[in-house]
Write an enzyme that holds these catalytic residues in place. Structure first.
Site, short mmCIF file in Angstrom:
data_model
loop_
_atom_site.label_atom_id
_atom_site.label_comp_id
_atom_site.label_asym_id
_atom_site.label_seq_id
_atom_site.Cartn_x
_atom_site.Cartn_y
_atom_site.Cartn_z
N TYR A 144 -22.29 -68.37 -78.41
CA TYR A 144 -21.21 -68.23 -79.40
C TYR A 144 -21.18 -66.81 -79.93
CZ TYR A 144 -19.04 -68.48 -84.05
OH TYR A 144 -18.28 -68.24 -85.17
N LYS A 148 -18.44 -63.81 -79.59
CA LYS A 148 -17.80 -63.29 -80.81
C LYS A 148 -17.91 -61.76 -80.86
CE LYS A 148 -16.15 -65.36 -83.83
NZ LYS A 148 -14.74 -65.82 -84.04
#
Length: 345
Positions: A144, A148
């Site tokens: 994640y 990002k």
């Protein structure tokens, strides 16, 4: 030759507007007199005056339709951090964001505000009063975070004053509040299964938790201050409650507020992290044969046992940010919004 009419500055689109943060953002924008369009993979609610477009982030034609006559775009679509679907993170956070940028540019959108994450600089070790100048994590704590980082770079590098396309990234940390489908429900489920008895480490580590309305406030401030002559162009900004709190104190306040016991037994941080790392490696090795999802991952242990709180000084100086809702009030309002999760219900 026809003169091109610029879209109204009050016409905006919220990509990911059906999610937790997205819905709160949509509601506040409506309060402030904006005309709002929502683009998401699903429609989870209805609001008078809000146009919903259901579609895939990687479908540029669907995005172009949703962004017709829009001057401002908020991009807060992202899979939940707890997911372990690497392909989904890549598709939404990286590939989808690249298409969002292209669609914005083709539609003549003037401003793009990204919901990033303070975790883009976090590597699992202590961060105290972290500034935006910290380098991106060379060893991100999960996929994640890795995506990002890529997403934020794409958006900030797309900022082009000469072409009239301005971008800014908001980095919230530990978002919580009413309607949150993640933090409180998962915390209560863990408590009901008898797994919230232990504190990882000595319990002194300070962390930022940010009430959702403060995150929304930061997004709207950024949009309204994002101008060609402003320092916001192509920059990232931490948005928190500006009230670092002991991680386990925060968890205890939520649990006790809902009638559950606070965790009280201490486990050594290094021991728990080592076990989590071992379990993660075993799950990785066995993935071709069987899918195992450990409860304790190295990321969760690091988040629970280290200091990680961030400075809002840049947001205060450049856009006058002050969190409207205190941490105490935010916790109270959050606990009151979950009567169905109280012990015994």
């Amino acid at each position: 030759m026809a003169t091109r009419i610029r879209p109204s500055s009050k016409r905006c689109a919220v990509i990911g507007g059906s999610g937790f943060l997205g819905r709160h953002l949509v509601e506040k924008l409506l309060e402030k007199g904006y005309t709002v369009t929502v683009f998401d993979i699903r429609q989870s609610y209805e609001l008078p005056g809000v146009a919903f477009h259901v579609g895939d982030l990687c479908d540029k034609q669907a995005l172009l339709t949703a962004l017709q006559d829009v001057s401002l775009v908020f991009h807060c679509a992202s899979p939940a951090p707890a997911s372990d679907d690497r392909a989904l993170f890549q598709k939404v956070n990286v590939d989808g964001t690249r298409i969002v940028i292209q669609a914005c540019q083709e539609r003549g959108v003037q401003k793009l505000v990204l919901t990033s994450s303070a975790s883009v600089v976090f590597e699992g070790t202590d961060i105290k009063d972290g500034k935006e100048e910290l380098p991106y994590a060379k060893k991100p704590i999960d996929y994640y975070t890795e995506t990002k980082i890529q997403q934020e770079k794409l958006v900030l590098e797309a900022c082009d004053k000469d072409k009239g396309f301005l971008t800014v990234a908001i980095r919230p940390h530990g978002i919580f509040g009413p309607q949150d489908p993640q933090l409180v429900p998962i915390l209560v489920d863990t408590a009901r299964r008898g797994k919230m008895k232990f504190i990882i480490g000595d319990g002194s580590n300070l962390v930022d938790f940010t009430f959702v309305e403060n995150v929304v406030h930061g997004h709207i401030l950024a949009a309204e201050h994002l101008k060609p002559d402003s320092p916001l162009c192509g920059k990232a900004y931490h948005i928190t409650n500006d009230e670092p709190v002991r991680f386990w104190d925060f968890m205890s306040q939520v649990l006790v507020g809902l009638g559950y016991d606070a965790p009280r037994y201490h486990l050594p941080y290094q021991l728990v992290y080592g076990i989590a790392l071992l379990l993660w490696l075993v799950a990785l090795l066995l993935r071709p044969l069987v899918r195992i999802k450990p409860t304790f991952t190295p990321m969760r242990v690091a988040l629970a046992g280290t200091h990680h709180y961030y400075s809002c000084a840049r947001a205060k100086e450049d856009m006058g940010y002050r969190p409207p809702v205190s941490l105490k009030e935010g916790i109270t309002r959050t606990v009151e919004s979950y009567p169905h999760l109280r012990k015994g219900v």
